[in-house]
Design a protein around this motif. Structure first.
Motif, PDB file in Angstrom:
ATOM      1  N   UNK A 205       0.801  -1.232   0.000  1.00 57.53           N
ATOM      2  CA  UNK A 205       0.000   0.000   0.000  1.00 57.53           C
ATOM      3  C   UNK A 205       0.836   1.286   0.000  1.00 57.53           C
ATOM      4  N   UNK A 206       1.858   1.416   0.874  1.00 59.69           N
ATOM      5  CA  UNK A 206       2.655   2.653   0.843  1.00 59.69           C
ATOM      6  C   UNK A 206       3.319   2.891  -0.515  1.00 59.69           C
ATOM      7  N   UNK A 207       3.909   1.829  -1.093  1.00 57.62           N
ATOM      8  CA  UNK A 207       4.574   1.980  -2.383  1.00 57.62           C
ATOM      9  C   UNK A 207       3.565   2.323  -3.478  1.00 57.62           C
ATOM     10  N   UNK A 208       2.406   1.692  -3.432  1.00 54.78           N
ATOM     11  CA  UNK A 208       1.380   1.935  -4.447  1.00 54.78           C
ATOM     12  C   UNK A 208       0.932   3.400  -4.435  1.00 54.78           C
ATOM     13  N   UNK A 209       0.627   3.927  -3.255  1.00 54.14           N
ATOM     14  CA  UNK A 209       0.153   5.309  -3.170  1.00 54.14           C
ATOM     15  C   UNK A 209       1.257   6.310  -3.506  1.00 54.14           C
ATOM     16  N   UNK A 210       2.481   6.021  -3.081  1.00 55.05           N
ATOM     17  CA  UNK A 210       3.591   6.918  -3.388  1.00 55.05           C
ATOM     18  C   UNK A 210       3.820   6.986  -4.893  1.00 55.05           C
ATOM     19  N   UNK A 211       3.821   5.809  -5.552  1.00 54.47           N
ATOM     20  CA  UNK A 211       4.102   5.777  -6.989  1.00 54.47           C
ATOM     21  C   UNK A 211       2.956   6.367  -7.817  1.00 54.47           C
ATOM     22  N   UNK A 212       1.711   6.044  -7.450  1.00 56.20           N
ATOM     23  CA  UNK A 212       0.575   6.491  -8.265  1.00 56.20           C
ATOM     24  C   UNK A 212       0.169   7.924  -7.903  1.00 56.20           C
ATOM     25  N   UNK A 213      -0.309   8.126  -6.668  1.00 52.85           N
ATOM     26  CA  UNK A 213      -0.767   9.465  -6.271  1.00 52.85           C
ATOM     27  C   UNK A 213       0.405  10.442  -6.189  1.00 52.85           C
ATOM     28  N   UNK A 214       1.505   9.984  -5.565  1.00 55.47           N
ATOM     29  CA  UNK A 214       2.680  10.853  -5.468  1.00 55.47           C
ATOM     30  C   UNK A 214       3.274  11.148  -6.836  1.00 55.47           C
ATOM     31  N   UNK A 215       3.287  10.135  -7.718  1.00 52.86           N
ATOM     32  CA  UNK A 215       3.825  10.337  -9.058  1.00 52.86           C
ATOM     33  C   UNK A 215       3.009  11.338  -9.856  1.00 52.86           C
ATOM     34  N   UNK A 216       1.681  11.232  -9.767  1.00 55.25           N
ATOM     35  CA  UNK A 216       0.817  12.204 -10.439  1.00 55.25           C
ATOM     36  C   UNK A 216       1.068  13.603  -9.858  1.00 55.25           C
ATOM     37  N   UNK A 217       1.245  13.647  -8.531  1.00 50.74           N
ATOM     38  CA  UNK A 217       1.497  14.921  -7.869  1.00 50.74           C
ATOM     39  C   UNK A 217       2.777  15.594  -8.323  1.00 50.74           C
ATOM     40  N   UNK A 218       3.791  14.801  -8.639  1.00 53.19           N
ATOM     41  CA  UNK A 218       5.046  15.383  -9.133  1.00 53.19           C
ATOM     42  C   UNK A 218       4.840  16.036 -10.500  1.00 53.19           C
ATOM     43  N   UNK A 219       3.965  15.460 -11.318  1.00 56.01           N
ATOM     44  CA  UNK A 219       3.673  16.046 -12.630  1.00 56.01           C
ATOM     45  C   UNK A 219       2.832  17.317 -12.505  1.00 56.01           C
ATOM     46  N   UNK A 220       1.939  17.367 -11.511  1.00 53.31           N
ATOM     47  CA  UNK A 220       1.065  18.534 -11.356  1.00 53.31           C
ATOM     48  C   UNK A 220       1.706  19.634 -10.508  1.00 53.31           C
ATOM     49  N   UNK A 221       2.822  19.321  -9.852  1.00 48.18           N
ATOM     50  CA  UNK A 221       3.450  20.286  -8.944  1.00 48.18           C
ATOM     51  C   UNK A 221       3.833  21.580  -9.646  1.00 48.18           C
ATOM     52  N   UNK A 222       4.540  21.471 -10.737  1.00 45.96           N
ATOM     53  CA  UNK A 222       5.008  22.668 -11.436  1.00 45.96           C
ATOM     54  C   UNK A 222       3.858  23.508 -11.988  1.00 45.96           C
TER      55      UNK A 222
END
Length: 349
Positions: free
Chosen positions: A138-155
């Protein structure tokens, strides 16, 4: 969408906003309470360490907010922790170079809220999906999916904040009184929105009487929200509006836009008055208002320190804001009944 589904979606969004607001208050209040006091001991090792700790916890905002969202949604510790990790890695708090990572600031709150919604939604959809392997996956899944999307939307979302700051900066082109009213109203809105009032003030280099007007707007918004909700909120929650941050009301403000009417009116009046009193500030102090006494103490340090200047600061940051808050509460709650105290009830635990 059925009415029951709409209610569930609304509750979900309100819970996320409340959790984020709670994280903001928890992480920002310690520094707000002691930052100005510590300046009295510039050579003290103890004061330096306290300053280090209270500054560092501000950068934990996305982590604490993630746990708060999980707690409000009554999720497990694993889910709450995974949400917190996804929000942290995509918040903009950590700046990476080739050889190091630097932790700085509180992150881009717009992006933090977006990732909170994504991560919490995914966590609820996968609560039983991973079974006994949940603690591993679960931690890896949320980090990669939600966190990964967040890195793209951050800028892009950081750029949105810059654009809004540029729009706010246009207020400085008007005559002083109108400028003060516009900046007071604008920062009263920003302080309870998912945007960073401090970040925008810093980005546009808001100083002098413009900063003073912005501070005054935030102060009267803080006192107005505290006064209107005082009958339904505990004493600590009421004080947190101005000792901490009125962003504690972010969920209520965004779901009940009518609450912006009294705060905008009061902030515009107080912004204009602050300009007439020649209240000044810095780009750093502009977004704080009464919190930690940063606004009034900065105004005092930039004044001529005469008795008249002290009276003007007391009037701008305490006397008039309280008076305006009481009047606005009477108008909107008692007389017109457009707003109910329940509209400002804090659901934070």
């Amino acid at each position: 969408m059925a009415q029951s589904d709409r209610k569930r979606v609304k509750k979900f969004i309100v819970d996320v906003l409340n959790g984020t607001s709670l994280g903001i208050v928890i992480t920002l209040i310690p520094s707000a309470l002691v930052s100005q006091f510590l300046l009295l001991f510039p050579t003290s090792v103890v004061a330096f360490k306290v300053g280090f700790m209270t500054t560092l916890v501000q950068s934990a905002l996305p982590i604490v907010s993630g746990f708060a969202v999980g707690q409000i949604r009554k999720m497990s510790a694993i889910d709450s922790g995974a949400i917190a990790l996804a929000m942290f890695v995509s918040s903009g708090v950590v700046i990476q170079s080739q050889k190091s990572m630097v932790i700085s600031g509180t992150g881009v709150i717009l992006n933090i809220i977006l990732v909170a919604i994504l991560a919490t939604g995914l966590a609820q959809l996968t609560q039983v999906t991973f079974g006994h392997l949940k603690i591993l996956i679960q931690p890896l899944f949320l980090v990669l999916v939600a966190g990964g999307i967040g890195l793209f939307t951050l800028s892009p979302l950081r750029q949105v904040q810059v654009w809004i700051g540029t729009g706010v900066a246009y207020a400085t082109d008007f005559t002083p009184i109108i400028m003060g009213a516009l900046l007071g109203a604008a920062f009263a809105f920003l302080i309870v929105s998912p945007l960073s009032s401090v970040g925008i003030a810093t980005a546009i280099g808001l100083t002098g009487v413009g900063s003073g007007a912005a501070n005054a707007g935030i102060v009267v918004a803080s006192f107005t929200l505290a006064a209107m909700g005082a009958s339904v909120n505990p004493l600590g929650g009421t004080l947190a509006h101005f000792i901490g941050s009125p962003k504690i009301q972010m969920a209520n403000m965004l779901t009940k836009p009518k609450l912006f009417l009294p705060t905008t009116i009061g902030a515009a009046i107080m912004g204009a008055i602050a300009t007439m009193f020649d209240i000044k500030g810095t780009a750093f102090s502009a977004g704080f208002g009464f919190s930690g006494l940063i606004g009034p103490l900065t105004a005092y340090n930039l004044s001529n320190k005469t008795v008249g200047a002290v009276i003007a600061i007391l009037v701008t940051f305490i006397i008039f804001p309280i008076a305006i808050a009481v009047i606005l509460r009477w108008i909107f709650i008692v007389k017109l009944r457009w707003i109910q105290p329940e509209d400002l009830r804090l659901t934070l635990q």
